[in-house]
Motif scaffolding. Structure first.
Motif, PDB file in Angstrom:
ATOM      1  N   ARG A  95       0.841  -1.191   0.000  1.00 17.58           N
ATOM      2  CA  ARG A  95       0.000   0.000   0.000  1.00 17.58           C
ATOM      3  C   ARG A  95       0.883   1.250   0.000  1.00 17.58           C
ATOM      4  O   ARG A  95       2.037   1.228   0.436  1.00 17.58           O
ATOM      5  N   ASP A  96       0.338   2.361  -0.507  1.00 17.72           N
ATOM      6  CA  ASP A  96       1.089   3.614  -0.495  1.00 17.72           C
ATOM      7  C   ASP A  96       1.443   4.021   0.927  1.00 17.72           C
ATOM      8  O   ASP A  96       2.541   4.530   1.189  1.00 17.72           O
ATOM      9  N   GLN A  97       0.504   3.841   1.840  1.00 13.06           N
ATOM     10  CA  GLN A  97       0.757   4.055   3.257  1.00 13.06           C
ATOM     11  C   GLN A  97       0.719   2.693   3.942  1.00 13.06           C
ATOM     12  O   GLN A  97      -0.322   2.037   3.987  1.00 13.06           O
ATOM     13  N   LEU A  98       1.849   2.264   4.443  1.00 14.51           N
ATOM     14  CA  LEU A  98       1.946   0.917   4.988  1.00 14.51           C
ATOM     15  C   LEU A  98       1.212   0.808   6.315  1.00 14.51           C
ATOM     16  O   LEU A  98       1.277   1.704   7.163  1.00 14.51           O
ATOM     17  N   PRO A  99       0.505  -0.304   6.530  1.00 10.36           N
ATOM     18  CA  PRO A  99      -0.067  -0.557   7.852  1.00 10.36           C
ATOM     19  C   PRO A  99       1.049  -0.750   8.880  1.00 10.36           C
ATOM     20  O   PRO A  99       2.155  -1.167   8.534  1.00 10.36           O
ATOM     21  N   ILE A 100       0.733  -0.449  10.116  1.00  5.67           N
ATOM     22  CA  ILE A 100       1.719  -0.532  11.204  1.00  5.67           C
ATOM     23  C   ILE A 100       1.205  -1.493  12.259  1.00  5.67           C
ATOM     24  O   ILE A 100       0.040  -1.414  12.674  1.00  5.67           O
ATOM     25  N   LEU A 101       2.067  -2.410  12.696  1.00  4.79           N
ATOM     26  CA  LEU A 101       1.745  -3.306  13.798  1.00  4.79           C
ATOM     27  C   LEU A 101       2.590  -2.932  15.008  1.00  4.79           C
ATOM     28  O   LEU A 101       3.818  -2.884  14.931  1.00  4.79           O
ATOM     29  N   TYR A 102       1.915  -2.669  16.120  1.00  2.00           N
ATOM     30  CA  TYR A 102       2.574  -2.423  17.398  1.00  2.00           C
ATOM     31  C   TYR A 102       2.515  -3.731  18.188  1.00  2.00           C
ATOM     32  O   TYR A 102       1.419  -4.251  18.462  1.00  2.00           O
ATOM     33  N   VAL A 103       3.686  -4.262  18.536  1.00  2.00           N
ATOM     34  CA  VAL A 103       3.733  -5.616  19.093  1.00  2.00           C
ATOM     35  C   VAL A 103       4.816  -5.749  20.148  1.00  2.00           C
ATOM     36  O   VAL A 103       5.700  -4.899  20.272  1.00  2.00           O
ATOM     37  N   TYR A 104       4.732  -6.856  20.903  1.00  2.93           N
ATOM     38  CA  TYR A 104       5.848  -7.400  21.679  1.00  2.93           C
ATOM     39  C   TYR A 104       6.344  -8.613  20.905  1.00  2.93           C
ATOM     40  O   TYR A 104       5.550  -9.407  20.394  1.00  2.93           O
ATOM     41  N   ASP A 105       7.634  -8.801  20.861  1.00  8.30           N
ATOM     42  CA  ASP A 105       8.173  -9.904  20.067  1.00  8.30           C
ATOM     43  C   ASP A 105       7.782 -11.271  20.632  1.00  8.30           C
ATOM     44  O   ASP A 105       7.531 -12.209  19.878  1.00  8.30           O
ATOM     45  N   HIS A 124       4.429  -4.339   5.644  1.00  3.96           N
ATOM     46  CA  HIS A 124       3.966  -3.561   6.787  1.00  3.96           C
ATOM     47  C   HIS A 124       5.159  -3.157   7.644  1.00  3.96           C
ATOM     48  O   HIS A 124       6.250  -3.717   7.517  1.00  3.96           O
ATOM     49  N   ASN A 125       4.937  -2.197   8.487  1.00  2.00           N
ATOM     50  CA  ASN A 125       5.950  -1.784   9.450  1.00  2.00           C
ATOM     51  C   ASN A 125       5.651  -2.410  10.801  1.00  2.00           C
ATOM     52  O   ASN A 125       4.488  -2.535  11.198  1.00  2.00           O
ATOM     53  N   LYS A 144      -3.094  -0.545  27.900  1.00  2.53           N
ATOM     54  CA  LYS A 144      -1.848  -1.230  27.565  1.00  2.53           C
ATOM     55  C   LYS A 144      -2.162  -2.633  27.060  1.00  2.53           C
ATOM     56  O   LYS A 144      -2.368  -3.569  27.839  1.00  2.53           O
ATOM     57  N   ILE A 145      -2.232  -2.785  25.755  1.00  3.65           N
ATOM     58  CA  ILE A 145      -2.426  -4.088  25.126  1.00  3.65           C
ATOM     59  C   ILE A 145      -1.571  -4.164  23.864  1.00  3.65           C
ATOM     60  O   ILE A 145      -1.089  -3.151  23.362  1.00  3.65           O
ATOM     61  N   ALA A 146      -1.405  -5.334  23.358  1.00  2.00           N
ATOM     62  CA  ALA A 146      -0.781  -5.578  22.058  1.00  2.00           C
ATOM     63  C   ALA A 146      -1.316  -6.939  21.581  1.00  2.00           C
ATOM     64  O   ALA A 146      -1.626  -7.790  22.412  1.00  2.00           O
ATOM     65  N   PRO A 147      -1.456  -7.093  20.263  1.00  2.00           N
ATOM     66  CA  PRO A 147      -1.043  -6.197  19.187  1.00  2.00           C
ATOM     67  C   PRO A 147      -2.048  -5.069  18.946  1.00  2.00           C
ATOM     68  O   PRO A 147      -3.202  -5.155  19.353  1.00  2.00           O
ATOM     69  N   ILE A 148      -1.550  -4.056  18.252  1.00  2.00           N
ATOM     70  CA  ILE A 148      -2.383  -2.944  17.790  1.00  2.00           C
ATOM     71  C   ILE A 148      -2.070  -2.730  16.315  1.00  2.00           C
ATOM     72  O   ILE A 148      -0.901  -2.714  15.914  1.00  2.00           O
ATOM     73  N   LEU A 149      -3.114  -2.578  15.508  1.00  2.00           N
ATOM     74  CA  LEU A 149      -2.958  -2.287  14.080  1.00  2.00           C
ATOM     75  C   LEU A 149      -3.343  -0.838  13.812  1.00  2.00           C
ATOM     76  O   LEU A 149      -4.390  -0.377  14.271  1.00  2.00           O
ATOM     77  N   ALA A 150      -2.500  -0.148  13.060  1.00  2.00           N
ATOM     78  CA  ALA A 150      -2.831   1.184  12.557  1.00  2.00           C
ATOM     79  C   ALA A 150      -2.848   1.129  11.031  1.00  2.00           C
ATOM     80  O   ALA A 150      -1.895   0.644  10.409  1.00  2.00           O
ATOM     81  N   VAL A 151      -3.947   1.591  10.446  1.00  2.00           N
ATOM     82  CA  VAL A 151      -4.072   1.679   8.987  1.00  2.00           C
ATOM     83  C   VAL A 151      -4.168   3.164   8.650  1.00  2.00           C
ATOM     84  O   VAL A 151      -5.261   3.753   8.676  1.00  2.00           O
ATOM     85  N   PRO A 152      -3.034   3.803   8.336  1.00  2.00           N
ATOM     86  CA  PRO A 152      -3.028   5.261   8.149  1.00  2.00           C
ATOM     87  C   PRO A 152      -3.992   5.742   7.068  1.00  2.00           C
ATOM     88  O   PRO A 152      -4.613   6.800   7.219  1.00  2.00           O
ATOM     89  N   ASP A 154      -6.830   4.772   6.314  1.00  2.00           N
ATOM     90  CA  ASP A 154      -8.208   4.789   6.801  1.00  2.00           C
ATOM     91  C   ASP A 154      -8.345   5.535   8.125  1.00  2.00           C
ATOM     92  O   ASP A 154      -9.454   5.606   8.673  1.00  2.00           O
ATOM     93  N   ASP A 155      -7.234   6.052   8.640  1.00  2.00           N
ATOM     94  CA  ASP A 155      -7.231   6.661   9.962  1.00  2.00           C
ATOM     95  C   ASP A 155      -7.841   5.701  10.989  1.00  2.00           C
ATOM     96  O   ASP A 155      -8.626   6.095  11.852  1.00  2.00           O
ATOM     97  N   LEU A 156      -7.440   4.418  10.885  1.00  2.00           N
ATOM     98  CA  LEU A 156      -7.999   3.350  11.718  1.00  2.00           C
ATOM     99  C   LEU A 156      -6.948   2.819  12.667  1.00  2.00           C
ATOM    100  O   LEU A 156      -5.812   2.557  12.256  1.00  2.00           O
ATOM    101  N   ILE A 157      -7.337   2.646  13.909  1.00  2.00           N
ATOM    102  CA  ILE A 157      -6.481   2.008  14.904  1.00  2.00           C
ATOM    103  C   ILE A 157      -7.340   1.001  15.656  1.00  2.00           C
ATOM    104  O   ILE A 157      -8.454   1.321  16.086  1.00  2.00           O
ATOM    105  N   MET A 158      -6.838  -0.227  15.817  1.00  2.00           N
ATOM    106  CA  MET A 158      -7.622  -1.256  16.484  1.00  2.00           C
ATOM    107  C   MET A 158      -6.714  -2.275  17.158  1.00  2.00           C
ATOM    108  O   MET A 158      -5.545  -2.428  16.797  1.00  2.00           O
ATOM    109  N   GLY A 159      -7.264  -2.966  18.148  1.00  2.00           N
ATOM    110  CA  GLY A 159      -6.550  -4.030  18.835  1.00  2.00           C
ATOM    111  C   GLY A 159      -7.226  -5.368  18.630  1.00  2.00           C
ATOM    112  O   GLY A 159      -8.133  -5.502  17.806  1.00  2.00           O
ATOM    113  N   GLU A 160      -6.759  -6.367  19.352  1.00  2.00           N
ATOM    114  CA  GLU A 160      -7.275  -7.746  19.339  1.00  2.00           C
ATOM    115  C   GLU A 160      -6.829  -8.494  18.078  1.00  2.00           C
ATOM    116  O   GLU A 160      -7.242  -8.174  16.960  1.00  2.00           O
TER     117      GLU A 160
END
Length: 344
Positions: A95-105, A124-125, A144-152, A154-160
Protein backbone atom coordinates in the motif's frame (compact mmCIF):
# COMPACT_ATOMS: atom_id res chain seq x y z
CA UNK A 1 -3.70 -42.03 -6.48
CA UNK A 2 -2.94 -43.42 -9.91
CA UNK A 3 -0.88 -40.46 -11.10
CA UNK A 4 1.81 -41.40 -8.61
CA UNK A 5 1.11 -45.14 -8.31
CA UNK A 6 0.40 -44.73 -4.60
CA UNK A 7 -2.32 -46.86 -3.09
CA UNK A 8 -3.93 -47.07 0.30
CA UNK A 9 -5.27 -50.61 0.50
CA UNK A 10 -7.50 -52.06 3.16
CA UNK A 11 -7.90 -55.75 2.42
CA UNK A 12 -11.31 -56.35 3.90
CA UNK A 13 -12.19 -60.02 4.00
CA UNK A 14 -8.79 -61.20 2.80
CA UNK A 15 -7.10 -63.00 5.72
CA UNK A 16 -4.58 -62.44 7.12
CA UNK A 17 -4.95 -58.84 5.97
CA UNK A 18 -8.41 -58.14 7.30
CA UNK A 19 -9.19 -54.51 8.06
CA UNK A 20 -8.17 -53.92 11.63
CA UNK A 21 -6.18 -51.28 13.53
CA UNK A 22 -3.58 -50.96 10.79
CA UNK A 23 -3.58 -49.98 7.13
CA UNK A 24 -0.81 -50.58 4.65
CA UNK A 25 0.48 -48.10 2.11
CA UNK A 26 2.10 -49.80 -0.86
CA UNK A 27 4.72 -47.83 -2.76
CA UNK A 28 6.02 -49.85 -5.70
CA UNK A 29 9.63 -50.17 -6.75
CA UNK A 30 11.69 -48.76 -8.30
CA UNK A 31 11.31 -45.88 -5.88
CA UNK A 32 12.05 -42.33 -7.06
CA UNK A 33 13.11 -39.26 -5.05
CA UNK A 34 9.69 -37.55 -5.38
CA UNK A 35 8.00 -40.68 -4.04
CA UNK A 36 10.46 -40.84 -1.14
CA UNK A 37 9.70 -37.24 -0.26
CA UNK A 38 6.00 -38.08 -0.10
CA UNK A 39 6.26 -40.89 2.47
CA UNK A 40 5.40 -38.77 5.49
CA UNK A 41 2.74 -36.78 3.66
CA UNK A 42 0.98 -39.90 2.39
CA UNK A 43 1.17 -41.50 5.83
CA UNK A 44 -0.51 -38.50 7.43
CA UNK A 45 -3.15 -38.34 4.71
CA UNK A 46 -3.91 -42.03 5.17
CA UNK A 47 -5.03 -41.39 8.72
CA UNK A 48 -7.92 -39.33 7.37
CA UNK A 49 -9.43 -42.39 5.73
CA UNK A 50 -9.41 -44.62 8.78
CA UNK A 51 -12.49 -45.09 10.88
CA UNK A 52 -12.49 -42.95 14.07
CA UNK A 53 -11.89 -45.05 17.13
CA UNK A 54 -11.20 -48.18 15.10
CA UNK A 55 -7.65 -47.46 14.04
CA UNK A 56 -4.58 -46.67 16.07
CA UNK A 57 -1.85 -46.68 13.46
CA UNK A 58 -0.65 -47.53 10.02
CA UNK A 59 2.53 -48.75 8.34
CA UNK A 60 4.57 -47.51 5.43
CA UNK A 61 6.20 -50.34 3.49
CA UNK A 62 8.45 -49.57 0.51
CA UNK A 63 9.75 -50.41 -1.92
CA UNK A 64 7.96 -53.60 -2.89
CA UNK A 65 6.95 -55.42 -6.04
CA UNK A 66 3.20 -55.60 -6.39
CA UNK A 67 2.04 -58.40 -8.69
CA UNK A 68 -0.46 -56.89 -11.12
CA UNK A 69 -2.87 -59.82 -11.07
CA UNK A 70 -3.02 -59.98 -7.28
CA UNK A 71 -3.41 -56.21 -6.92
CA UNK A 72 -6.23 -56.04 -9.43
CA UNK A 73 -8.16 -58.70 -7.52
CA UNK A 74 -7.99 -56.90 -4.17
CA UNK A 75 -11.00 -54.86 -3.09
CA UNK A 76 -9.86 -51.32 -2.40
CA UNK A 77 -11.25 -49.84 0.81
CA UNK A 78 -10.00 -46.44 -0.36
CA UNK A 79 -8.08 -45.60 -3.51
CA UNK A 80 -7.33 -41.95 -2.95
CA UNK A 81 -5.78 -39.86 -0.23
CA UNK A 82 -5.44 -36.13 0.32
CA UNK A 83 -1.97 -34.91 -0.59
CA UNK A 84 -0.52 -31.99 1.39
CA UNK A 85 0.04 -29.30 -1.22
CA UNK A 86 2.55 -26.74 0.11
CA UNK A 87 1.20 -23.27 0.71
CA UNK A 88 2.26 -20.70 -1.88
CA UNK A 89 2.62 -17.03 -1.04
CA UNK A 90 0.14 -14.77 -2.88
CA UNK A 91 1.34 -11.70 -4.81
CA UNK A 92 3.03 -8.99 -2.76
CA UNK A 93 0.69 -6.32 -1.37
CA UNK A 94 2.28 -2.88 -0.97
CA UNK A 95 0.00 0.00 0.00
CA UNK A 96 1.09 3.61 -0.49
CA UNK A 97 0.76 4.05 3.26
CA UNK A 98 1.95 0.92 4.99
CA UNK A 99 -0.07 -0.56 7.85
CA UNK A 100 1.72 -0.53 11.20
CA UNK A 101 1.75 -3.31 13.80
CA UNK A 102 2.57 -2.42 17.40
CA UNK A 103 3.73 -5.62 19.09
CA UNK A 104 5.85 -7.40 21.68
CA UNK A 105 8.17 -9.90 20.07
CA UNK A 106 7.49 -12.71 22.57
CA UNK A 107 3.69 -12.31 22.65
CA UNK A 108 1.89 -15.17 20.84
CA UNK A 109 -1.12 -12.96 20.10
CA UNK A 110 1.19 -10.48 18.41
CA UNK A 111 2.88 -13.30 16.52
CA UNK A 112 -0.52 -14.44 15.23
CA UNK A 113 -0.94 -11.12 13.43
CA UNK A 114 2.66 -10.92 12.21
CA UNK A 115 2.39 -14.44 10.78
CA UNK A 116 -0.94 -13.70 9.09
CA UNK A 117 0.43 -10.53 7.49
CA UNK A 118 3.48 -12.46 6.33
CA UNK A 119 1.49 -15.34 4.87
CA UNK A 120 -0.76 -12.87 3.06
CA UNK A 121 2.43 -11.17 1.82
CA UNK A 122 1.37 -7.74 3.09
CA UNK A 123 4.25 -5.30 3.43
CA UNK A 124 3.97 -3.56 6.79
CA UNK A 125 5.95 -1.78 9.45
CA UNK A 126 6.57 -3.39 12.84
CA UNK A 127 6.90 -1.21 15.92
CA UNK A 128 8.15 -3.10 18.97
CA UNK A 129 6.87 -1.68 22.24
CA UNK A 130 8.98 -1.68 25.39
CA UNK A 131 7.34 -3.95 27.93
CA UNK A 132 6.97 -1.10 30.42
CA UNK A 133 5.63 1.39 27.85
CA UNK A 134 2.12 2.27 29.02
CA UNK A 135 1.63 5.71 27.37
CA UNK A 136 2.02 4.56 23.73
CA UNK A 137 -0.64 1.82 23.60
CA UNK A 138 -2.90 3.85 25.90
CA UNK A 139 -2.77 6.79 23.51
CA UNK A 140 -3.62 4.45 20.62
CA UNK A 141 -6.44 2.31 22.05
CA UNK A 142 -6.99 3.46 25.61
CA UNK A 143 -5.08 0.76 27.48
CA UNK A 144 -1.85 -1.23 27.57
CA UNK A 145 -2.43 -4.09 25.13
CA UNK A 146 -0.78 -5.58 22.06
CA UNK A 147 -1.04 -6.20 19.19
CA UNK A 148 -2.38 -2.94 17.79
CA UNK A 149 -2.96 -2.29 14.08
CA UNK A 150 -2.83 1.18 12.56
CA UNK A 151 -4.07 1.68 8.99
CA UNK A 152 -3.03 5.26 8.15
CA UNK A 153 -4.98 5.47 4.89
CA UNK A 154 -8.21 4.79 6.80
CA UNK A 155 -7.23 6.66 9.96
CA UNK A 156 -8.00 3.35 11.72
CA UNK A 157 -6.48 2.01 14.90
CA UNK A 158 -7.62 -1.26 16.48
CA UNK A 159 -6.55 -4.03 18.83
CA UNK A 160 -7.28 -7.75 19.34
CA UNK A 161 -5.37 -10.21 17.18
CA UNK A 162 -8.29 -12.14 15.72
CA UNK A 163 -10.20 -8.95 14.89
CA UNK A 164 -7.13 -7.57 13.11
CA UNK A 165 -6.72 -10.74 11.04
CA UNK A 166 -10.44 -10.78 10.21
CA UNK A 167 -10.18 -7.17 8.99
CA UNK A 168 -7.36 -7.79 6.50
CA UNK A 169 -8.84 -11.14 5.44
CA UNK A 170 -12.07 -9.41 4.46
CA UNK A 171 -10.51 -6.47 2.60
CA UNK A 172 -9.32 -7.07 -0.97
CA UNK A 173 -6.91 -4.14 -0.67
CA UNK A 174 -4.84 -6.54 1.41
CA UNK A 175 -4.80 -9.37 -1.13
CA UNK A 176 -7.15 -12.23 -1.83
CA UNK A 177 -9.88 -12.31 0.83
CA UNK A 178 -10.08 -15.38 3.03
CA UNK A 179 -6.72 -16.73 1.87
CA UNK A 180 -6.30 -18.27 5.32
CA UNK A 181 -8.93 -20.93 5.96
CA UNK A 182 -11.12 -20.75 9.09
CA UNK A 183 -10.20 -22.68 12.24
CA UNK A 184 -11.33 -26.29 12.17
CA UNK A 185 -11.98 -26.76 15.88
CA UNK A 186 -8.95 -28.92 16.67
CA UNK A 187 -9.81 -29.94 20.22
CA UNK A 188 -6.84 -32.32 20.27
CA UNK A 189 -4.37 -29.50 19.65
CA UNK A 190 -6.14 -27.24 22.16
CA UNK A 191 -5.90 -29.99 24.78
CA UNK A 192 -2.21 -30.42 23.99
CA UNK A 193 -1.58 -26.70 24.40
CA UNK A 194 -3.29 -26.74 27.78
CA UNK A 195 -1.26 -29.76 28.87
CA UNK A 196 2.06 -27.93 28.37
CA UNK A 197 1.04 -24.52 29.68
CA UNK A 198 2.72 -24.74 33.08
CA UNK A 199 5.74 -26.54 31.65
CA UNK A 200 6.34 -23.82 29.08
CA UNK A 201 5.95 -21.03 31.61
CA UNK A 202 8.78 -22.57 33.62
CA UNK A 203 11.07 -22.80 30.60
CA UNK A 204 10.19 -19.77 28.48
CA UNK A 205 9.54 -16.89 30.85
CA UNK A 206 12.97 -16.76 32.53
CA UNK A 207 14.63 -17.02 29.12
CA UNK A 208 12.62 -14.17 27.58
CA UNK A 209 14.13 -11.67 29.98
CA UNK A 210 17.55 -13.31 30.33
CA UNK A 211 18.62 -13.17 26.68
CA UNK A 212 18.81 -9.38 26.66
CA UNK A 213 18.00 -9.53 22.94
CA UNK A 214 14.22 -9.26 22.65
CA UNK A 215 13.30 -5.65 21.78
CA UNK A 216 10.71 -5.24 24.55
CA UNK A 217 13.32 -6.26 27.14
CA UNK A 218 16.25 -4.11 26.03
CA UNK A 219 16.07 -2.06 29.19
CA UNK A 220 15.98 -3.11 32.83
CA UNK A 221 12.61 -1.45 33.45
CA UNK A 222 11.05 -3.51 30.66
CA UNK A 223 12.44 -6.74 32.09
CA UNK A 224 11.29 -5.89 35.59
CA UNK A 225 7.81 -4.98 34.33
CA UNK A 226 7.49 -8.44 32.80
CA UNK A 227 8.75 -10.23 35.91
CA UNK A 228 6.41 -8.18 38.10
CA UNK A 229 3.33 -9.29 36.14
CA UNK A 230 4.13 -12.83 34.95
CA UNK A 231 4.13 -15.57 37.54
CA UNK A 232 6.25 -18.70 37.57
CA UNK A 233 4.89 -22.09 38.67
CA UNK A 234 3.67 -23.05 41.19
CA UNK A 235 2.29 -19.56 41.83
CA UNK A 236 -0.96 -18.43 40.27
CA UNK A 237 -1.54 -14.85 39.12
CA UNK A 238 -3.35 -13.55 42.25
CA UNK A 239 -0.60 -14.91 44.50
CA UNK A 240 2.11 -13.37 42.32
CA UNK A 241 0.63 -9.98 41.47
CA UNK A 242 -1.68 -9.41 44.42
CA UNK A 243 -4.87 -7.41 44.15
CA UNK A 244 -3.75 -4.05 45.44
CA UNK A 245 -4.99 -4.61 48.97
CA UNK A 246 -3.05 -4.84 52.21
CA UNK A 247 -4.38 -8.38 52.63
CA UNK A 248 -2.98 -9.53 49.30
CA UNK A 249 -0.08 -7.33 48.20
CA UNK A 250 1.50 -10.08 46.08
CA UNK A 251 5.07 -11.28 46.28
CA UNK A 252 7.78 -8.70 46.96
CA UNK A 253 9.71 -7.78 43.83
CA UNK A 254 12.96 -9.06 45.30
CA UNK A 255 11.37 -12.48 45.74
CA UNK A 256 10.16 -12.48 42.15
CA UNK A 257 13.62 -11.62 40.85
CA UNK A 258 15.13 -14.39 42.93
CA UNK A 259 12.59 -16.96 41.66
CA UNK A 260 13.31 -16.01 38.03
CA UNK A 261 17.06 -16.34 38.63
CA UNK A 262 16.62 -19.71 40.30
CA UNK A 263 14.40 -20.98 37.49
CA UNK A 264 17.04 -20.10 34.91
CA UNK A 265 19.88 -21.65 36.90
CA UNK A 266 18.16 -24.99 37.46
CA UNK A 267 19.16 -28.01 35.42
CA UNK A 268 16.54 -28.03 32.65
CA UNK A 269 17.00 -31.73 31.84
CA UNK A 270 13.83 -33.02 33.59
CA UNK A 271 11.66 -30.33 32.00
CA UNK A 272 13.28 -30.88 28.60
CA UNK A 273 12.60 -34.60 28.80
CA UNK A 274 8.95 -33.89 29.48
CA UNK A 275 8.74 -31.30 26.70
CA UNK A 276 10.45 -33.55 24.16
CA UNK A 277 7.92 -36.29 24.89
CA UNK A 278 5.05 -33.83 24.48
CA UNK A 279 6.42 -32.69 21.11
CA UNK A 280 6.39 -36.30 19.92
CA UNK A 281 2.69 -36.39 20.83
CA UNK A 282 2.10 -33.18 18.89
CA UNK A 283 3.99 -34.46 15.86
CA UNK A 284 1.30 -37.11 15.39
CA UNK A 285 -1.38 -34.40 15.38
CA UNK A 286 0.27 -32.21 12.72
CA UNK A 287 -1.00 -33.05 9.26
CA UNK A 288 2.02 -31.99 7.24
CA UNK A 289 5.11 -29.82 7.16
CA UNK A 290 3.06 -27.06 5.52
CA UNK A 291 -0.03 -26.91 7.74
CA UNK A 292 -1.33 -28.64 10.81
CA UNK A 293 -4.88 -29.54 9.69
CA UNK A 294 -6.10 -31.31 6.56
CA UNK A 295 -7.40 -29.02 3.86
CA UNK A 296 -4.75 -26.32 3.85
CA UNK A 297 -3.25 -23.47 5.80
CA UNK A 298 -5.79 -22.19 8.31
CA UNK A 299 -6.32 -20.23 11.49
CA UNK A 300 -5.28 -23.45 13.26
CA UNK A 301 -1.75 -22.70 12.04
CA UNK A 302 -1.91 -19.03 12.96
CA UNK A 303 -2.60 -19.98 16.56
CA UNK A 304 -0.47 -23.12 16.89
CA UNK A 305 2.67 -21.79 15.22
CA UNK A 306 2.50 -18.55 17.20
CA UNK A 307 2.53 -20.55 20.44
CA UNK A 308 5.19 -23.04 19.37
CA UNK A 309 7.59 -20.30 18.25
CA UNK A 310 8.50 -19.43 21.83
CA UNK A 311 9.76 -22.97 22.43
CA UNK A 312 12.69 -22.18 20.13
CA UNK A 313 14.12 -19.93 22.87
CA UNK A 314 14.81 -23.07 24.92
CA UNK A 315 18.14 -24.74 24.16
CA UNK A 316 18.27 -28.53 23.93
CA UNK A 317 14.75 -29.16 22.66
CA UNK A 318 14.53 -32.23 20.43
CA UNK A 319 12.04 -31.48 17.68
CA UNK A 320 10.48 -34.33 15.70
CA UNK A 321 11.39 -33.80 12.07
CA UNK A 322 7.89 -33.04 10.77
CA UNK A 323 7.19 -30.47 13.47
CA UNK A 324 10.63 -28.90 13.06
CA UNK A 325 10.11 -28.56 9.32
CA UNK A 326 6.66 -27.12 9.98
CA UNK A 327 8.23 -24.47 12.21
CA UNK A 328 10.93 -23.62 9.67
CA UNK A 329 8.55 -23.52 6.70
CA UNK A 330 6.07 -21.12 8.29
CA UNK A 331 8.87 -18.98 9.70
CA UNK A 332 10.27 -18.49 6.20
CA UNK A 333 6.94 -17.92 4.48
CA UNK A 334 5.56 -15.70 7.23
CA UNK A 335 8.80 -13.73 7.61
CA UNK A 336 8.80 -14.17 11.39
CA UNK A 337 12.16 -15.41 12.70
CA UNK A 338 12.59 -18.13 15.29
CA UNK A 339 14.73 -17.84 18.42
CA UNK A 340 17.18 -20.69 17.80
CA UNK A 341 20.24 -18.44 17.58
CA UNK A 342 19.56 -16.88 21.00
CA UNK A 343 18.30 -20.00 22.79
CA UNK A 344 19.35 -20.52 26.41
Amino acid sequence: HQSTNLFLIARAGCPPFQFRPRSIIFIPSPITPPIAMMYRTISAAAALLLLPGAVTGFSVIAPISRPAARASSLPLFAATTEIATPYSLPPRVVRDQLPILYVYDHCPFCVRVRLAFGLKNIKHNVQFLANDDIPTPTALVGKKIAPILAVPEDDLIMGESLDIIALVEGDDRFGTPNAILPATGRSDIKAWQKSVQILLRSLQRPRYVATGLLPEFQQLDGRHAFIKNHQLPPYDKPEWKGDGTDENPGLPMDDKLKLYAEALSKDPAPLLEELNAKLVELDDMIFSESYCSAGGLSMDDIDLWARLRSITIVKGVEWPSKTRNYMDNLSAMGDVPLYDEMAL
